[in-house]
Design an enzyme around this catalytic site. Structure first.
Site, mmCIF file in Angstrom:
data_model
loop_
_atom_site.group_PDB
_atom_site.id
_atom_site.type_symbol
_atom_site.label_atom_id
_atom_site.label_comp_id
_atom_site.label_asym_id
_atom_site.label_seq_id
_atom_site.Cartn_x
_atom_site.Cartn_y
_atom_site.Cartn_z
ATOM 1 N N THR A 146 0.871 -0.855 0.251
ATOM 2 C CA THR A 146 0.171 0.166 0.195
ATOM 3 C C THR A 146 0.781 1.727 0.053
ATOM 4 O O THR A 146 1.323 1.366 -0.756
ATOM 5 C CB THR A 146 -1.212 -0.409 1.142
ATOM 6 N N THR A 179 0.589 -2.859 11.743
ATOM 7 C CA THR A 179 -0.723 -3.329 10.009
ATOM 8 C C THR A 179 -0.085 -4.378 8.851
ATOM 9 O O THR A 179 0.405 -3.580 8.422
ATOM 10 C CB THR A 179 -1.345 -1.899 9.439
ATOM 11 N N GLU A 259 6.186 4.738 7.582
ATOM 12 C CA GLU A 259 5.992 6.309 6.426
ATOM 13 C C GLU A 259 6.344 6.655 7.536
ATOM 14 O O GLU A 259 6.493 7.348 8.633
ATOM 15 C CB GLU A 259 4.553 6.434 6.948
ATOM 16 N N ASN A 378 -0.423 11.016 7.277
ATOM 17 C CA ASN A 378 -1.698 10.411 7.992
ATOM 18 C C ASN A 378 -2.190 11.201 8.248
ATOM 19 O O ASN A 378 -2.957 11.809 8.884
ATOM 20 C CB ASN A 378 -0.788 9.947 8.993
#
Lengths: 383, 383
Positions: A146, A179, A259, A378
């Site tokens: 992703t 995740t 991230e 985010n």
């Protein structure tokens, strides 16, 4: 090769249009046997996504013959209709392979709270079946990405058998799993009960100790498939060691790709009364936004480490804590020691060592720093 | 006026050179009686600063005659020498006022892990004594500011008596109290035991429910002084209500001035089985970096709210949760409901309402969003 390195597995990664970029978004991993033993662990989040609700039932008998994974939509908080979508995917995969739907694990990742296009998924499942190949591991690993910037794969070789693995995950990396979706394969002969014991032992000290941002996901799944195709039965100790190595390698790949992170931080807690104490203390520091922002600013702020330790219920004397950063003991007996200016926080890898002086146990928890890029990614990206 | 609004108090704020800017950095609040009842609450952090260790002893008999506060240095993790500095400050203040050092509460705020200049502090204590005035409240409130952009004061009027208060705090606002120093004064006649009951009731639903960044401080102190100078004894209910109003007002001032925040977020949990459940759920959302970053990005990401709720042990059905943002029910029965695009997150004030459908209890927890400015301030500023 990764998941198709062990004998007895085929895999595929295809583009089914779920991702607007046209990138690969569906992966299929098939165990061709002769054995179909498996073990799985799932997110501890009580609000679970539909694929997790399905897969928890599918794995109960210890038999899994295929794993379907899609990016481009998490199928989470989508109600009964979303569950039916997951069921339909498993039925389609099962029909193509000539196996029962209940032997198909389904994993999804991407946006939550949005309904997936069922027809697109089912067409993609068929396309993935058509593309299955004995060397399809790398394509499958690409299809589950992703916000990952790179695909994550691992191979650990045993004596005549091996373990392969792939993972996705780049945020929401948290307490009980991150995740992340992980598929592990092996051609060793290991019954389901022993796979379960080994998998829980391996994940407990790898994925479970990754705490990138304290946010626990809704879709996390780790599934281990054993084909038995090598005909070799390793000792439980050898197998668990190899599996732990594979899981730790993948966990470090996830950490390095988190991230927006500028630093990977390993927090090691020494001389704790219990291992639980060590983990609690490590996790408290890993979750301190103030500490994580300080590391981003290359400020060896050990005061924020002590302030985090003080929030735990672990055994220690508040007046007798030692803290080192990158090997420099900046705090001894809860007071300033070496000059913090001698700590070099330029490298990406940062170590924090905490001596609780309360017992013989230890643990390491991994996290990232808190950066502008984390906030940007985010706040701009829905997940 | 604030803390000098009630009769029987004098205060001062002076510059003693602790702050490199030359701004005021020492405050003194004196209760001239006729009564000296008091109550205090301190940080729950087990790694406490030296002034907290001192003050916890000073307040044990329920008598406090003066509160000394300094910014420009927290005197935290500074060992035995730091404790002796706090003791010397209390001795100096006591000698000037002709009272015992043990009746002096000491509060410090600023950098942790650095030793304060004792001579500077003692000279400042004398200067503050010399500057004591019946209208010195505002200057005292200025002297305790650190990264605060404004001073925080409050007055609540009773029938012939009043409560005054001042507070500092702009970051590290967390679970059991925030990084905050609060002095409350009243001229009501209230014995120490009743003050304690009222103060714990008031802080439990005000400061304790402020969770700006999940980081618990080492120096937090709330001290309430009662002079009895009005000669009036309010009912416990009236006094507690006024005190709760004063504490809530100061808490909202702290929230609105939190470092780098773009939004104040009130998370209200309805229909919980217990009040503890409601607080646990609210706090879990308040500590989700992903949710807080989404609010900064004006993204009404209710999926991240559900993912946080799922990490708690509260009673609820994961398939039957409702969530509203700014009054729009974007999620019903854990599935999408109203269009999130209709939620306007431009205003600073954001409300999140969660219906657990599990009982009659409720609670509100307050937090801020996670912004670039928060990361900047906490990576560039040591504390």
């Amino acid at each position: 090769m990764s998941i198709t390195n062990p004998q007895g597995f085929r895999a595929a990664g295809v583009a089914a249009g779920l991702k607007s970029t046209g990138a690969k978004d569906i992966a299929l991993v098939v165990n061709d046997g002769p054995q179909f033993d498996s073990a799985s662990v799932f997110t501890a989040n009580r609000c679970k996504a539909n694929p997790v609700l399905w897969s928890q039932e599918a794995v109960k008998d210890g038999i899994v013959k295929a794993v379907f994974l899609n990016s481009g939509g998490a199928n989470c908080y989508t109600g009964a209709d979303g569950f039916q979508t997951t069921h339909a995917v498993a039925e389609t995969v099962g029909a193509a392979l000539g196996i029962g739907a209940i032997d198909v694990v389904v994993c999804s990742t991407g946006l939550i709270g949005l309904t997936n296009d069922r027809a697109q998924l089912l067409a993609g499942a068929q396309a993935a079946y058509d593309a299955l190949a004995a060397d399809g591991g790398a394509e499958a690993a690409q299809a589950i990405m992703t916000t990952d910037s790179v695909s994550k794969q691992v191979v650990v070789e045993g004596a005549g058998w091996s373990i392969g693995g792939m993972a996705k995950g780049a945020g929401m990396l948290a307490p009980q799993l991150a995740t992340m979706l992980v598929v592990l394969t092996t051609d060793a002969v290991v019954p389901a009960a022993d796979l379960d014991t080994a998998l829980r032992a391996a994940t407990r000290i790898s994925f479970d100790r990754l705490d990138s941002d304290g946010c626990m996901s809704t879709n996390d799944t780790v599934t281990l498939l054993a084909s038995g195709a090598s005909g070799i039965t390793p000792s439980p100790a050898d197998f668990t060691a190899a599996l732990t190595q594979a899981c730790t390698d993948l966990a470090m790949q996830l950490l390095a790709d988190a991230e927006g992170a500028d630093h990977e931080i390993a927090i090691t807690v020494l001389n704790a009364a219990t291992e639980d104490d060590a983990v609690e203390v490590g996790r408290s520091v890993a979750r301190s936004n103030l500490f994580k922002a300080a590391v981003f600013g290359k400020d060896p702020n050990w005061g924020r480490v002590l302030a985090s330790i003080g929030t735990t219920s672990a055994q220690f004397d508040p007046a007798d804590l030692d803290v080192a950063m990158n090997g420099v003991w900046v705090c001894k007996q809860s007071t300033p020691h070496a000059d913090p200016a001698t700590v070099d926080l330029d490298p990406r890898e940062v170590s924090v060592t905490i001596d609780l002086k309360a017992g013989p146990e230890r643990a390491t928890v991994w996290t990232n720093d808190l950066t502008h890029a984390y906030v940007h990614e985010n706040s701009a990206y829905s997940s």
